[in-house]
Design a protein around this motif. Structure first.
Motif, PDB file in Angstrom:
ATOM      1  N   VAL A  61       0.877  -1.172   0.000  1.00 47.32           N
ATOM      2  CA  VAL A  61       0.000   0.000   0.000  1.00 47.32           C
ATOM      3  C   VAL A  61       0.915   1.222   0.000  1.00 47.32           C
ATOM      4  O   VAL A  61       1.736   1.399   0.896  1.00 47.32           O
ATOM      5  N   GLU A  62       0.791   2.033  -1.033  1.00 50.45           N
ATOM      6  CA  GLU A  62       1.681   3.193  -1.210  1.00 50.45           C
ATOM      7  C   GLU A  62       1.457   4.216  -0.090  1.00 50.45           C
ATOM      8  O   GLU A  62       0.328   4.527   0.270  1.00 50.45           O
ATOM      9  N   LEU A  66      -3.669   6.204   1.276  1.00 45.81           N
ATOM     10  CA  LEU A  66      -4.811   5.558   1.931  1.00 45.81           C
ATOM     11  C   LEU A  66      -5.820   6.610   2.368  1.00 45.81           C
ATOM     12  O   LEU A  66      -5.519   7.485   3.173  1.00 45.81           O
ATOM     13  N   PHE A  76      -6.899   3.582  -2.171  1.00 52.68           N
ATOM     14  CA  PHE A  76      -5.452   3.656  -1.983  1.00 52.68           C
ATOM     15  C   PHE A  76      -4.786   3.223  -3.275  1.00 52.68           C
ATOM     16  O   PHE A  76      -5.456   2.875  -4.249  1.00 52.68           O
ATOM     17  N   ARG A  77      -3.469   3.259  -3.304  1.00 54.60           N
ATOM     18  CA  ARG A  77      -2.696   2.796  -4.451  1.00 54.60           C
ATOM     19  C   ARG A  77      -1.801   1.651  -4.006  1.00 54.60           C
ATOM     20  O   ARG A  77      -1.256   1.685  -2.911  1.00 54.60           O
ATOM     21  N   VAL A  78      -1.677   0.651  -4.866  1.00 57.67           N
ATOM     22  CA  VAL A  78      -0.797  -0.494  -4.611  1.00 57.67           C
ATOM     23  C   VAL A  78       0.392  -0.376  -5.541  1.00 57.67           C
ATOM     24  O   VAL A  78       0.241  -0.106  -6.731  1.00 57.67           O
ATOM     25  N   SER A  84       2.242   1.608 -10.154  1.00 55.85           N
ATOM     26  CA  SER A  84       1.267   1.828  -9.094  1.00 55.85           C
ATOM     27  C   SER A  84      -0.132   1.745  -9.693  1.00 55.85           C
ATOM     28  O   SER A  84      -0.360   2.231 -10.796  1.00 55.85           O
ATOM     29  N   GLU A  99      -0.796   1.669   5.414  1.00 53.21           N
ATOM     30  CA  GLU A  99       0.190   2.150   4.456  1.00 53.21           C
ATOM     31  C   GLU A  99       1.529   1.458   4.672  1.00 53.21           C
ATOM     32  O   GLU A  99       1.944   1.219   5.802  1.00 53.21           O
TER      33      GLU A  99
END
Length: 147
Positions: A61-62, A66, A76-78, A84, A99
């Motif tokens: 999780v970037e 979040l 959120f971004r992975v 990403s 995060e």
């Protein structure tokens, strides 16, 4: 008499072949929705999924992405260090989800966003799914916590 034995053997072989084909067909039909392939964010940018394809997306999780929205929606971004992907999840995420933590989500792409129907997170302080470790190692980002 010999002809009758030969005929009976052929009938048994044909029946066994039909049963085998039927069994393989039923197994394939049963697994059609049960097999979810794993993809890392970098793999998704190189080879995008088909529309409506259900798959598993994993990575970290970037940090700073979040956002807990109104209700039960979490965005959120992975990342795997190379790419990403934005993720949206409606539901209650696991307790250790946060995060910088490893996660795997099951879902499908809707536009440019991965919409997860299920999220799995690590179950203790040191665990990370093997698929996530492999994709982070491929990007040169993984740091072994035991060293």
């Amino acid at each position: 008499m010999k002809s009758l034995k030969k005929k009976r053997r052929i009938q048994i072989l044909v029946a066994a072949a039909v049963a085998l084909v039927l069994a393989v067909g039923l197994i394939g039909y049963g697994f059609r929705d049960g097999i979810n392939l794993y993809r890392a964010p970098s793999q998704m940018t190189e080879n995008p999924p088909r529309p409506g394809e259900v798959f598993r997306l994993g990575g970290l999780v970037e940090e700073g992405t979040l956002v807990r929205g109104a209700g039960e929606t979490v965005t959120f971004r992975v990342t795997d260090g190379g790419a990403s992907v934005p993720v949206s999840f409606t539901g209650v995420p696991p307790d250790l989800f946060g995060e910088g933590q490893g996660m795997i989500g099951t879902g499908q792409m809707e536009g440019d966003t991965f919409v997860a129907s299920e999220i799995l997170a690590k179950h203790d302080e040191t665990y990370m799914p093997r698929e996530v470790i492999d994709s982070l190692k491929a990007q040169g980002v993984y740091e072994d916590p035991s060293s």
